[in-house]
Design a protein around this motif. Structure first.
Motif, PDB file in Angstrom:
ATOM      1  N   ALA A  91      11.381  -1.464 -13.188  1.00 34.78           N
ATOM      2  CA  ALA A  91      11.414  -0.687 -11.952  1.00 34.78           C
ATOM      3  C   ALA A  91      10.306   0.351 -11.958  1.00 34.78           C
ATOM      4  O   ALA A  91      10.072   1.025 -12.959  1.00 34.78           O
ATOM      5  CB  ALA A  91      12.767  -0.016 -11.788  1.00 34.78           C
ATOM      6  N   GLY A  92       9.599   0.453 -10.857  1.00 36.40           N
ATOM      7  CA  GLY A  92       8.527   1.431 -10.722  1.00 36.40           C
ATOM      8  C   GLY A  92       7.193   0.991 -11.295  1.00 36.40           C
ATOM      9  O   GLY A  92       6.188   1.671 -11.111  1.00 36.40           O
ATOM     10  N   SER A  93       7.165  -0.150 -11.979  1.00 39.26           N
ATOM     11  CA  SER A  93       5.907  -0.628 -12.565  1.00 39.26           C
ATOM     12  C   SER A  93       4.996  -1.189 -11.473  1.00 39.26           C
ATOM     13  O   SER A  93       5.442  -1.493 -10.366  1.00 39.26           O
ATOM     14  CB  SER A  93       6.183  -1.722 -13.601  1.00 39.26           C
ATOM     15  OG  SER A  93       6.665  -2.900 -12.957  1.00 39.26           O
ATOM     16  N   ARG A  94       3.733  -1.328 -11.793  1.00 35.88           N
ATOM     17  CA  ARG A  94       2.775  -1.920 -10.851  1.00 35.88           C
ATOM     18  C   ARG A  94       3.223  -3.329 -10.459  1.00 35.88           C
ATOM     19  O   ARG A  94       3.187  -3.687  -9.290  1.00 35.88           O
ATOM     20  CB  ARG A  94       1.378  -1.946 -11.480  1.00 35.88           C
ATOM     21  CG  ARG A  94       0.320  -2.580 -10.582  1.00 35.88           C
ATOM     22  CD  ARG A  94      -1.074  -2.489 -11.219  1.00 35.88           C
ATOM     23  NE  ARG A  94      -2.050  -3.274 -10.513  1.00 35.88           N
ATOM     24  CZ  ARG A  94      -2.713  -2.881  -9.425  1.00 35.88           C
ATOM     25  NH1 ARG A  94      -2.478  -1.699  -8.917  1.00 35.88           N
ATOM     26  NH2 ARG A  94      -3.606  -3.671  -8.862  1.00 35.88           N
ATOM     27  N   ALA A  95       3.682  -4.103 -11.442  1.00 40.60           N
ATOM     28  CA  ALA A  95       4.128  -5.474 -11.154  1.00 40.60           C
ATOM     29  C   ALA A  95       5.304  -5.466 -10.178  1.00 40.60           C
ATOM     30  O   ALA A  95       5.346  -6.267  -9.239  1.00 40.60           O
ATOM     31  CB  ALA A  95       4.508  -6.189 -12.445  1.00 40.60           C
ATOM     32  N   ALA A  96       6.260  -4.566 -10.386  1.00 39.67           N
ATOM     33  CA  ALA A  96       7.416  -4.490  -9.486  1.00 39.67           C
ATOM     34  C   ALA A  96       6.978  -4.069  -8.094  1.00 39.67           C
ATOM     35  O   ALA A  96       7.482  -4.586  -7.088  1.00 39.67           O
ATOM     36  CB  ALA A  96       8.451  -3.511 -10.038  1.00 39.67           C
ATOM     37  N   LYS A  97       6.027  -3.137  -8.011  1.00 34.51           N
ATOM     38  CA  LYS A  97       5.543  -2.687  -6.703  1.00 34.51           C
ATOM     39  C   LYS A  97       4.770  -3.790  -5.993  1.00 34.51           C
ATOM     40  O   LYS A  97       4.879  -3.955  -4.772  1.00 34.51           O
ATOM     41  CB  LYS A  97       4.690  -1.432  -6.863  1.00 34.51           C
ATOM     42  CG  LYS A  97       5.516  -0.214  -7.240  1.00 34.51           C
ATOM     43  CD  LYS A  97       4.643   1.001  -7.487  1.00 34.51           C
ATOM     44  CE  LYS A  97       5.502   2.175  -7.947  1.00 34.51           C
ATOM     45  NZ  LYS A  97       4.677   3.352  -8.248  1.00 34.51           N
TER      46      LYS A  97
END
Length: 160
Positions: free
Chosen positions: A16-22
Protein backbone atom coordinates in the motif's frame (compact mmCIF):
# COMPACT_ATOMS: atom_id res chain seq x y z
CA UNK A 1 -14.83 2.96 1.96
CA UNK A 2 -11.69 3.46 -0.09
CA UNK A 3 -11.95 5.43 -3.31
CA UNK A 4 -11.05 3.68 -6.54
CA UNK A 5 -7.80 5.65 -6.67
CA UNK A 6 -6.70 4.34 -3.25
CA UNK A 7 -7.34 0.64 -3.85
CA UNK A 8 -4.55 -1.85 -4.25
CA UNK A 9 -4.91 -5.21 -5.91
CA UNK A 10 -7.22 -7.74 -4.27
CA UNK A 11 -4.45 -10.20 -3.48
CA UNK A 12 -2.53 -7.46 -1.65
CA UNK A 13 0.68 -8.29 -3.48
CA UNK A 14 1.52 -4.61 -3.92
CA UNK A 15 2.58 -2.68 -0.81
CA UNK A 16 0.00 0.00 0.00
CA UNK A 17 1.26 3.45 -0.92
CA UNK A 18 4.08 2.10 -3.10
CA UNK A 19 4.69 3.38 -6.63
CA UNK A 20 3.56 0.00 -8.00
CA UNK A 21 0.29 0.17 -6.03
CA UNK A 22 -0.31 3.75 -7.20
CA UNK A 23 0.37 2.82 -10.83
CA UNK A 24 -2.02 -0.13 -10.56
CA UNK A 25 -4.62 2.18 -8.98
CA UNK A 26 -4.11 4.65 -11.85
CA UNK A 27 -4.72 1.91 -14.43
CA UNK A 28 -7.78 0.74 -12.53
CA UNK A 29 -9.15 4.29 -12.31
CA UNK A 30 -8.66 4.87 -16.03
CA UNK A 31 -10.38 1.56 -16.75
CA UNK A 32 -13.44 2.47 -14.63
CA UNK A 33 -13.43 6.07 -15.83
CA UNK A 34 -13.67 4.98 -19.48
CA UNK A 35 -16.88 3.10 -18.75
CA UNK A 36 -18.39 5.98 -16.80
CA UNK A 37 -17.53 8.46 -19.54
CA UNK A 38 -19.25 6.14 -22.05
CA UNK A 39 -22.42 6.37 -19.97
CA UNK A 40 -22.54 10.18 -20.02
CA UNK A 41 -25.44 11.77 -21.88
CA UNK A 42 -23.79 13.33 -24.91
CA UNK A 43 -26.96 14.04 -26.82
CA UNK A 44 -29.62 12.01 -28.55
CA UNK A 45 -28.65 12.79 -32.11
CA UNK A 46 -24.94 11.97 -31.81
CA UNK A 47 -23.96 8.89 -33.83
CA UNK A 48 -23.69 5.98 -31.39
CA UNK A 49 -20.43 4.12 -31.82
CA UNK A 50 -19.23 0.86 -30.33
CA UNK A 51 -16.10 1.01 -28.16
CA UNK A 52 -14.12 -0.47 -31.07
CA UNK A 53 -15.48 2.08 -33.55
CA UNK A 54 -14.67 4.90 -31.11
CA UNK A 55 -11.14 3.58 -30.78
CA UNK A 56 -10.67 3.46 -34.55
CA UNK A 57 -12.03 6.99 -34.98
CA UNK A 58 -9.64 8.25 -32.28
CA UNK A 59 -6.64 6.71 -34.02
CA UNK A 60 -7.65 7.87 -37.49
CA UNK A 61 -8.16 11.37 -36.07
CA UNK A 62 -4.64 11.32 -34.61
CA UNK A 63 -3.04 9.70 -37.67
CA UNK A 64 -4.94 10.68 -40.85
CA UNK A 65 -3.92 8.57 -43.81
CA UNK A 66 -3.16 5.49 -41.70
CA UNK A 67 -3.74 2.20 -43.52
CA UNK A 68 -6.19 -0.39 -42.18
CA UNK A 69 -3.38 -2.91 -41.66
CA UNK A 70 -1.27 -0.43 -39.67
CA UNK A 71 -4.33 0.51 -37.64
CA UNK A 72 -5.00 -3.18 -36.85
CA UNK A 73 -1.40 -3.76 -35.86
CA UNK A 74 -1.18 -0.65 -33.65
CA UNK A 75 -4.35 -1.63 -31.79
CA UNK A 76 -3.64 -5.36 -31.60
CA UNK A 77 -6.79 -6.21 -33.56
CA UNK A 78 -7.50 -8.83 -36.17
CA UNK A 79 -7.81 -7.48 -39.68
CA UNK A 80 -11.34 -8.93 -39.84
CA UNK A 81 -12.52 -7.03 -36.77
CA UNK A 82 -10.96 -3.85 -38.07
CA UNK A 83 -12.51 -4.29 -41.52
CA UNK A 84 -15.98 -4.89 -40.04
CA UNK A 85 -15.77 -1.78 -37.84
CA UNK A 86 -14.43 0.32 -40.71
CA UNK A 87 -17.33 -0.76 -42.95
CA UNK A 88 -19.75 0.37 -40.24
CA UNK A 89 -17.95 3.71 -39.88
CA UNK A 90 -18.03 4.19 -43.65
CA UNK A 91 -21.76 3.35 -43.74
CA UNK A 92 -22.35 6.02 -41.07
CA UNK A 93 -20.47 8.56 -43.19
CA UNK A 94 -17.63 8.99 -40.68
CA UNK A 95 -14.62 7.39 -42.41
CA UNK A 96 -13.32 7.50 -45.95
CA UNK A 97 -10.88 5.20 -47.70
CA UNK A 98 -8.65 6.64 -50.38
CA UNK A 99 -6.45 4.53 -52.63
CA UNK A 100 -2.74 5.11 -52.16
CA UNK A 101 -0.88 7.26 -54.67
CA UNK A 102 2.04 4.84 -55.00
CA UNK A 103 0.14 1.60 -54.48
CA UNK A 104 -3.54 1.73 -55.41
CA UNK A 105 -4.13 -1.58 -53.59
CA UNK A 106 -3.44 0.10 -50.24
CA UNK A 107 -6.15 2.32 -48.88
CA UNK A 108 -5.59 5.20 -46.50
CA UNK A 109 -8.16 6.21 -43.93
CA UNK A 110 -9.50 9.64 -43.15
CA UNK A 111 -12.35 11.18 -41.25
CA UNK A 112 -15.19 13.00 -42.95
CA UNK A 113 -16.39 16.48 -42.08
CA UNK A 114 -19.32 14.79 -40.35
CA UNK A 115 -16.91 12.81 -38.15
CA UNK A 116 -15.01 15.96 -37.18
CA UNK A 117 -18.32 17.66 -36.33
CA UNK A 118 -19.41 14.66 -34.21
CA UNK A 119 -16.04 14.56 -32.41
CA UNK A 120 -16.34 18.26 -31.56
CA UNK A 121 -19.85 17.74 -30.17
CA UNK A 122 -18.80 14.75 -28.06
CA UNK A 123 -15.76 16.59 -26.67
CA UNK A 124 -17.94 19.59 -25.78
CA UNK A 125 -20.39 17.31 -23.95
CA UNK A 126 -17.53 15.62 -22.06
CA UNK A 127 -16.18 19.02 -21.02
CA UNK A 128 -19.63 20.09 -19.77
CA UNK A 129 -19.97 16.94 -17.66
CA UNK A 130 -16.42 16.96 -16.29
CA UNK A 131 -16.09 20.69 -15.58
CA UNK A 132 -17.98 20.65 -12.27
CA UNK A 133 -16.12 17.49 -11.16
CA UNK A 134 -12.57 18.81 -11.57
CA UNK A 135 -11.31 21.48 -9.16
CA UNK A 136 -10.65 24.82 -10.84
CA UNK A 137 -6.99 24.81 -9.77
CA UNK A 138 -6.26 21.25 -10.91
CA UNK A 139 -3.11 20.98 -13.02
CA UNK A 140 -4.75 19.43 -16.07
CA UNK A 141 -1.62 19.98 -18.17
CA UNK A 142 0.35 17.73 -15.78
CA UNK A 143 -2.39 15.08 -15.80
CA UNK A 144 -2.52 15.13 -19.60
CA UNK A 145 1.27 14.92 -19.82
CA UNK A 146 1.32 11.80 -17.64
CA UNK A 147 -1.57 10.16 -19.51
CA UNK A 148 -0.05 11.04 -22.90
CA UNK A 149 3.27 9.55 -21.80
CA UNK A 150 1.56 6.34 -20.75
CA UNK A 151 -0.42 6.19 -24.00
CA UNK A 152 2.67 6.79 -26.12
CA UNK A 153 4.68 4.21 -24.19
CA UNK A 154 1.99 1.58 -24.46
CA UNK A 155 1.40 2.24 -28.14
CA UNK A 156 5.09 2.09 -29.04
CA UNK A 157 5.80 -1.04 -27.00
CA UNK A 158 4.91 -4.61 -27.89
CA UNK A 159 1.29 -5.63 -27.35
CA UNK A 160 1.19 -8.18 -24.57
Amino acid sequence: MESETQMTDVAGSLPAGSRAAKLAALAQSVFFLERRIRLLDIGEDVVALSPLESLLVRHIDLDPGITPSTLSRKLGLSSGNTATALRSLEANGLVTKVAGKDDRRRSHLGLTDRAHHEIARVRAAWARHLDPLVPAGADLDAVLEVLDGITTGLESGPMS
